[in-house]
Design an enzyme around this catalytic site. Sequence first.
Site, mmCIF file in Angstrom:
data_model
loop_
_atom_site.group_PDB
_atom_site.id
_atom_site.type_symbol
_atom_site.label_atom_id
_atom_site.label_comp_id
_atom_site.label_asym_id
_atom_site.label_seq_id
_atom_site.Cartn_x
_atom_site.Cartn_y
_atom_site.Cartn_z
ATOM 1 N N LYS A 158 0.777 -1.212 0.081
ATOM 2 C CA LYS A 158 0.016 -0.028 0.018
ATOM 3 C C LYS A 158 0.627 1.246 0.070
ATOM 4 O O LYS A 158 1.890 1.283 0.606
ATOM 5 C CB LYS A 158 -1.003 0.053 1.182
ATOM 6 C CG LYS A 158 -2.024 -0.873 1.294
ATOM 7 C CD LYS A 158 -2.611 -0.582 2.470
ATOM 8 C CE LYS A 158 -4.269 -1.119 2.726
ATOM 9 N NZ LYS A 158 -4.759 -0.805 3.995
ATOM 10 N N GLU A 200 1.243 -4.910 4.479
ATOM 11 C CA GLU A 200 0.643 -5.665 5.525
ATOM 12 C C GLU A 200 -0.206 -6.870 5.263
ATOM 13 O O GLU A 200 -0.452 -7.225 3.664
ATOM 14 C CB GLU A 200 -0.584 -4.779 6.234
ATOM 15 C CG GLU A 200 -1.719 -4.248 5.450
ATOM 16 C CD GLU A 200 -3.006 -3.396 6.062
ATOM 17 O OE1 GLU A 200 -2.431 -2.524 7.054
ATOM 18 O OE2 GLU A 200 -3.865 -3.261 5.285
ATOM 19 N N LYS A 237 -15.910 2.329 -3.004
ATOM 20 C CA LYS A 237 -17.227 2.179 -2.646
ATOM 21 C C LYS A 237 -18.256 2.401 -3.552
ATOM 22 O O LYS A 237 -18.130 3.406 -4.418
ATOM 23 C CB LYS A 237 -17.446 2.973 -1.383
ATOM 24 C CG LYS A 237 -16.153 2.718 -0.308
ATOM 25 C CD LYS A 237 -16.478 3.782 0.777
ATOM 26 C CE LYS A 237 -14.893 3.545 1.584
ATOM 27 N NZ LYS A 237 -14.790 4.561 2.633
ATOM 28 N N ARG A 292 -11.397 13.700 6.907
ATOM 29 C CA ARG A 292 -12.212 15.019 6.025
ATOM 30 C C ARG A 292 -13.683 14.565 6.372
ATOM 31 O O ARG A 292 -13.805 13.404 6.772
ATOM 32 C CB ARG A 292 -11.852 14.786 4.742
ATOM 33 C CG ARG A 292 -11.895 13.518 4.121
ATOM 34 C CD ARG A 292 -11.875 13.351 2.612
ATOM 35 N NE ARG A 292 -11.245 12.008 2.076
ATOM 36 C CZ ARG A 292 -11.811 11.192 2.129
ATOM 37 N NH1 ARG A 292 -13.199 10.900 2.319
ATOM 38 N NH2 ARG A 292 -11.179 9.953 1.584
HETATM 39 P P1 ADP Z 1 -7.656 4.052 0.158
HETATM 40 O O1 ADP Z 1 -7.175 4.959 1.042
HETATM 41 O O2 ADP Z 1 -7.146 3.938 -1.270
HETATM 42 O O3 ADP Z 1 -9.329 3.932 0.151
HETATM 43 P P2 ADP Z 1 -7.838 1.890 2.203
HETATM 44 O O4 ADP Z 1 -6.539 1.726 2.844
HETATM 45 O O5 ADP Z 1 -9.000 2.649 2.818
HETATM 46 O O6 ADP Z 1 -7.532 2.670 0.754
HETATM 47 O O7 ADP Z 1 -8.392 0.574 1.521
HETATM 48 C C1 ADP Z 1 -9.529 0.679 0.523
HETATM 49 C C2 ADP Z 1 -9.816 -0.886 0.346
HETATM 50 O O8 ADP Z 1 -9.090 -1.940 0.038
HETATM 51 C C3 ADP Z 1 -10.462 -1.604 1.613
HETATM 52 O O9 ADP Z 1 -11.825 -1.204 1.692
HETATM 53 C C4 ADP Z 1 -10.311 -2.724 1.291
HETATM 54 O O10 ADP Z 1 -11.550 -3.426 0.433
HETATM 55 C C5 ADP Z 1 -9.180 -3.124 0.734
HETATM 56 N N1 ADP Z 1 -8.010 -3.402 1.655
HETATM 57 C C6 ADP Z 1 -7.098 -2.557 2.177
HETATM 58 N N2 ADP Z 1 -6.398 -3.127 2.790
HETATM 59 C C7 ADP Z 1 -6.667 -4.431 3.151
HETATM 60 C C8 ADP Z 1 -6.287 -5.674 3.606
HETATM 61 N N3 ADP Z 1 -5.171 -5.600 4.469
HETATM 62 N N4 ADP Z 1 -6.750 -6.881 3.400
HETATM 63 C C9 ADP Z 1 -7.813 -6.989 2.700
HETATM 64 N N5 ADP Z 1 -8.605 -5.877 2.039
HETATM 65 C C10 ADP Z 1 -7.851 -4.529 2.170
#
Ligand code: ADP
Length: 448
Positions: A158, A200, A237, A292
């Site tokens: 990430k 992670e 989403k 935000r």
């Molecule tokens: P962004 O900031 O780009 O929206 P997020 O960290 O909020 O990224 O993650 C967005 C989506 O990615 C989560 O809602 C989930 O679907 C998926 N995701 C993120 N991290 C994980 C993880 N460790 N395991 C499974 N799915 C993940």
Amino acid sequence: MFSKILIANRGEIALRIIRACREMGIKTVCVYSEADRHGPWLEVSDEAYCIGPAPSAKSYLDISRIMATAEIADVDAIHPGYGFLAENAHFAEVCQSSGIAFIGPSPEAIRLLGNKASARDLAIKSKVPLLPGTKDLVEDDKEAIEIANDIGYPVIVKAAAGGGGRGMRVAHNEIALVNGYMQARTEAATAFKDDGVYIEKYLERPRHVEIQIISDSHGNYVYCGERDCSLQRRHQKLVEEAPSPIMTPELRQKMGETAIRLCKAANYVTAGTAEFLLDKNGNFYFMEVNTRIQVEHPVSELVTRTDLIRAQIMAAAGEKLPFTQDDVEVRGHAIEVRINAEDPDAGFRPSPGKITDLVIPGGPGVRWDSHIKVGYSIPPNYDSMVAKLLVFADDRPKAIARMRRALGETKIEGIKTTIPLHQRIMNDANFINGDVDTGYIENVLLAK
Ligand code: ADP
């Protein structure tokens, strides 16, 4: 209280903020790009100024032009909405040094929580549950392999500065990891000008459940229940609901208190969202804090009978929140669908263009948050979301029936939209049973 607010945003969220300001007796100033010259939200703003050409970098992201307008229009505060400059600590700092209130957290809190790696660090210190992963940024692919071997596949790479589902790669083995690691770094460098990544554990089939928090400068912290945002496409989403179909009062309290503990540790003031992944056994793991107001905030407003934009403005003005934790009770069920100008039959390709006919749904328990009208041309330059359709009812089955009915009434002609996909979701047996996860749309529904 403020007497005039500049809105550094566009579309439905600009309109949402104008509506809150109107009800509070606050004047509004909009800034817009040449592509948004005919933006319907500008007609209801007290003032509107064109600040540059269509590309965001030359308009909605141009801090000097926005600040010059703020000075000329003599505003007390700036609301950044979501996207654009909403999570830009430098912008919050510029507002502060110009004596204009930034309607959002402090630059320090944005820096601390906005970066996923430093937010993870704070979460560890605050005893917030996390998935196994790296504490620091991963320097090269060799280190990435060592870490993955340590925590076990699958893993997710990430971008520390990531958002909007970009800069993320899932890897089930070493080859995929080496490729994914490079891809995530390259994507992050382009999208966020920051190629730092961390790794992670990747959770299979989790739900995405997030906690809405709001706080003031008097030390009051309130969580407004959760939102379940498990229905996603490419980690973005599509449908959000509150409460989560699998929530219990005990788990809500536990997640709510965890979110508040973390926000307190960051001295966080105003609205924010702590995002978690939830597994089948009710274990939750912190992902990130969005510093935000979020797109899906109205589902929480409906089930808790709050006005989060109003509360956000009050907190930024140094006032006390208009409610306490005891006032916030989750009642009924709300669902939001994001109506995007996209063609679901053509891989969700953006479908900008002119709206030739429009029927807006109404009746009991229906909320329509949108800026579009007949004759309006959706510019191709920005996000493809054109409307948020929300329903509210006593319970989940009634809310689903209401959403089906409201989607059936809605007509948007001239462009392709995600409405047919939402109709499919509302009639899908798994969705109706509340049995979905973050991969459901791609792995099951679209594969059917
Ligand atoms: P962004 O900031 O780009 O929206 P997020 O960290 O909020 O990224 O993650 C967005 C989506 O990615 C989560 O809602 C989930 O679907 C998926 N995701 C993120 N991290 C994980 C993880 N460790 N395991 C499974 N799915 C993940």
